[in-house]
Design an enzyme around this catalytic site. Structure first.
Site, PDB file in Angstrom:
ATOM      1  N   HIS A 120       0.814  -1.210   0.000  1.00  0.00           N
ATOM      2  CA  HIS A 120       0.000   0.000   0.000  1.00  0.00           C
ATOM      3  C   HIS A 120       0.852   1.267   0.000  1.00  0.00           C
ATOM      4  O   HIS A 120       0.347   2.378   0.109  1.00  0.00           O
ATOM      5  CB  HIS A 120      -0.908  -0.033   1.242  1.00  0.00           C
ATOM      6  CG  HIS A 120      -2.022   0.944   1.229  1.00  0.00           C
ATOM      7  ND1 HIS A 120      -2.130   1.963   2.147  1.00  0.00           N
ATOM      8  CD2 HIS A 120      -3.100   1.062   0.405  1.00  0.00           C
ATOM      9  CE1 HIS A 120      -3.225   2.667   1.904  1.00  0.00           C
ATOM     10  NE2 HIS A 120      -3.831   2.154   0.858  1.00  0.00           N
ATOM     11  N   LYS A 159      -4.264  10.374   5.428  1.00  0.00           N
ATOM     12  CA  LYS A 159      -3.876   9.515   6.537  1.00  0.00           C
ATOM     13  C   LYS A 159      -2.922  10.321   7.431  1.00  0.00           C
ATOM     14  O   LYS A 159      -1.748  10.484   7.109  1.00  0.00           O
ATOM     15  CB  LYS A 159      -3.147   8.263   6.034  1.00  0.00           C
ATOM     16  CG  LYS A 159      -3.971   7.427   5.037  1.00  0.00           C
ATOM     17  CD  LYS A 159      -3.644   7.791   3.618  1.00  0.00           C
ATOM     18  CE  LYS A 159      -4.108   6.755   2.608  1.00  0.00           C
ATOM     19  NZ  LYS A 159      -5.473   6.315   2.678  1.00  0.00           N
ATOM     20  N   LYS A 162       3.241   4.402  -1.233  1.00  0.00           N
ATOM     21  CA  LYS A 162       3.343   5.318  -2.367  1.00  0.00           C
ATOM     22  C   LYS A 162       4.667   6.070  -2.226  1.00  0.00           C
ATOM     23  O   LYS A 162       4.804   6.944  -1.357  1.00  0.00           O
ATOM     24  CB  LYS A 162       2.192   6.322  -2.412  1.00  0.00           C
ATOM     25  CG  LYS A 162       0.814   5.701  -2.627  1.00  0.00           C
ATOM     26  CD  LYS A 162       0.107   5.479  -1.334  1.00  0.00           C
ATOM     27  CE  LYS A 162      -1.283   4.905  -1.579  1.00  0.00           C
ATOM     28  NZ  LYS A 162      -1.905   4.459  -0.307  1.00  0.00           N
ATOM     29  N   HIS A 194      -9.408  11.267   2.044  1.00  0.00           N
ATOM     30  CA  HIS A 194      -8.554  10.083   1.928  1.00  0.00           C
ATOM     31  C   HIS A 194      -7.232  10.253   2.673  1.00  0.00           C
ATOM     32  O   HIS A 194      -6.368   9.380   2.623  1.00  0.00           O
ATOM     33  CB  HIS A 194      -8.291   9.812   0.435  1.00  0.00           C
ATOM     34  CG  HIS A 194      -7.674   8.502   0.139  1.00  0.00           C
ATOM     35  ND1 HIS A 194      -6.361   8.355  -0.274  1.00  0.00           N
ATOM     36  CD2 HIS A 194      -8.185   7.241   0.174  1.00  0.00           C
ATOM     37  CE1 HIS A 194      -6.090   7.082  -0.491  1.00  0.00           C
ATOM     38  NE2 HIS A 194      -7.172   6.376  -0.224  1.00  0.00           N
ATOM     39  N   ASP A 216      16.152  10.914  -9.304  1.00  0.00           N
ATOM     40  CA  ASP A 216      17.595  11.202  -9.283  1.00  0.00           C
ATOM     41  C   ASP A 216      18.205  11.091  -7.888  1.00  0.00           C
ATOM     42  O   ASP A 216      19.270  11.668  -7.621  1.00  0.00           O
ATOM     43  CB  ASP A 216      17.875  12.594  -9.852  1.00  0.00           C
ATOM     44  CG  ASP A 216      17.607  12.664 -11.352  1.00  0.00           C
ATOM     45  OD1 ASP A 216      17.490  11.591 -11.986  1.00  0.00           O
ATOM     46  OD2 ASP A 216      17.508  13.780 -11.885  1.00  0.00           O
ATOM     47  N   ASP A 259      -0.694  17.078  20.053  1.00  0.00           N
ATOM     48  CA  ASP A 259      -0.286  18.243  20.849  1.00  0.00           C
ATOM     49  C   ASP A 259       0.497  19.309  20.075  1.00  0.00           C
ATOM     50  O   ASP A 259       1.319  20.012  20.682  1.00  0.00           O
ATOM     51  CB  ASP A 259       0.581  17.785  22.040  1.00  0.00           C
ATOM     52  CG  ASP A 259      -0.222  17.011  23.074  1.00  0.00           C
ATOM     53  OD1 ASP A 259      -1.450  17.119  23.076  1.00  0.00           O
ATOM     54  OD2 ASP A 259       0.408  16.296  23.875  1.00  0.00           O
TER      55      ASP A 259
END
Length: 396
Positions: free
Chosen positions: A142, A316, A144, A314, A149, A321
């Site tokens: 999952h 995450k 990404k 979507h 370079d 604090d």
């Protein structure tokens, strides 16, 4: 009667496949905690802005492009992405594309063939196989990650496709958080990509030194953590336990483990303000209903639950604090905790944490509060979906 018996046997086989797979592979699940680094980090919360910058950086590549996405669609948003990769590969830039087999199942073979003809190396991660086909099918990559370079990196929640660019009428505006990294942290993104590539292909990448140029330290202290179905639960519990004033959680799916949920309840009991932001719409069957039992107890304990209505949420993210934040690929659910390969960026920088908090607060203005009264007045259909979702919550 025969049909019922066949269904029962199939369900039993699926159950045994999954449980035996868990037992066999549990020792192989691991986490990789990279060193604390310093990088310059930019936050993107809009697909149009991200893709504009992302495609421009791809176009400036001179040595290599390494790309890993859970989902890559074949549509008008991905078309320029594929074209840039082909042109760069044809010009001598080393291009590797890795994507999850389940997430990108719909990619045409002709497209993959055209990429390879241009010189792009393409591979699927986590292709299921026997034995334990069902268990392997559920353990998805999952992550990404993009590295260009060895100097520019990307990590976050966006995939490649029209909905992530806000062009799908079923979802409307797609709200997500993605990071662009310049500095020491790019080394760790590169390391993780090469690990996943070699795992998927079974081939060792030659001349690895070329992918790790010297990098200067940036302004923001952070740490990358890659998990593979283990240790993420403990890390989230640890930071929640340290919260003194406020916890903010953004996730499209809210299906925590029992220990993680109990830690949130403990935080509420000691006076910590807990805010959870999830989407109003659902992009998968039963995931919205699976969250309701947790929401009810949190609301009764004083938490604030909001549902984003202007499109699909979507992102995450986790904010503690105004001192610490996490932006990455892991959802606040059991699949990310115990099955998927994920990578998160923990940021130890007050100014950047406030930036992420402000992004959440802006999204809260386009979200409706969930109330106990609404929860109690749900339809029989919604209650039935909740019952089903609780039975299959580990797979959602």
């Amino acid at each position: 009667m025969v049909v019922i018996s066949v269904i029962a046997i199939v369900l039993l086989l699926v159950y045994l496949d999954d449980k035996l797979g868990q037992l066999i592979f549990r020792n192989g699940r691991k986490k990789v905690v990279y060193p604390e680094r310093r990088s310059d980090i930019s936050l993107y919360i809009n697909g149009r802005h991200l893709f504009s910058d992302y495609f421009a950086e791809l176009g400036r590549a001179r040595d290599h492009i390494h790309v890993l996405f859970y989902i890559i669609k074949h549509d008008e948003t991905s078309a320029p992405f594929f074209q840039i990769l082909k042109e760069k590969a044809a010009a001598g830039v080393k291009v590797r594309v890795l994507t999850d087999w389940v997430g990108s199942f719909g990619l045409p073979k002709a497209l993959i063939h055209s990429l390879e003809e241009s010189g792009v190396e393409f591979a699927y991660a986590r292709k299921p196989r026997f034995p334990f086909f069902i268990y392997r099918l559920n353990r998805r990559n999952h992550r990404k990650i993009t590295v260009i370079d060895g100097r520019v990196g990307y990590i976050g929640g966006f995939n490649i496709g029209r909905e992530y660019n806000g062009k799908d009428a079923n979802f409307g505006e797609w709200r997500d958080y993605h990071l662009k990294v310049n500095g020491e942290g790019v080394h760790d993104l590169q390391e993780q990509f090469l690990h996943d590539w070699e795992e998927a292909t079974g081939r060792t990448v030659p001349d690895k030194y070329r992918y790790f140029p010297p990098l200067s330290a940036g302004a923001i202290r952070h740490q990358l953590v890659a998990t593979d179905g283990a240790a993420l639960e403990e890390q989230f519990i640890e930071v929640i336990r340290q919260a003194k004033k406020e916890i903010m959680i953004g996730s499209p799916y809210f299906i925590p483990s029992r220990p993680l949920f109990n830690e949130l309840m403990q935080a509420l009991r000691r006076g910590v303000r807990v805010t959870v932001l999830v989407p109003l719409k659902a992009d998968h069957l039963f995931v919205k209903e699976a969250a309701y039992p947790y929401f009810y107890r949190l609301l009764k304990a004083g938490a604030r639950i909001y549902r984003f209505y202007q499109g699909f949420y979507h992102a995450k993210t986790l904010v503690i604090d105004e001192e610490w934040c996490d932006v990455g690929t892991a959802n606040f659910d059991r699949r990310s905790l115990f099955l998927n390969g994920e990578i998160n960026c923990y940021v130890f920088d007050r100014a950047f944490t406030r930036l992420v908090k402000r992004a959440i607060e802006r999204d809260l203005l386009r979200a409706e509060p969930l109330t106990v009264d609404f929860w109690q007045k749900r339809s029989l259909l919604d209650r039935g979906k909740q019952s089903i979702s609780q039975l299959i919550s580990a797979w959602l």
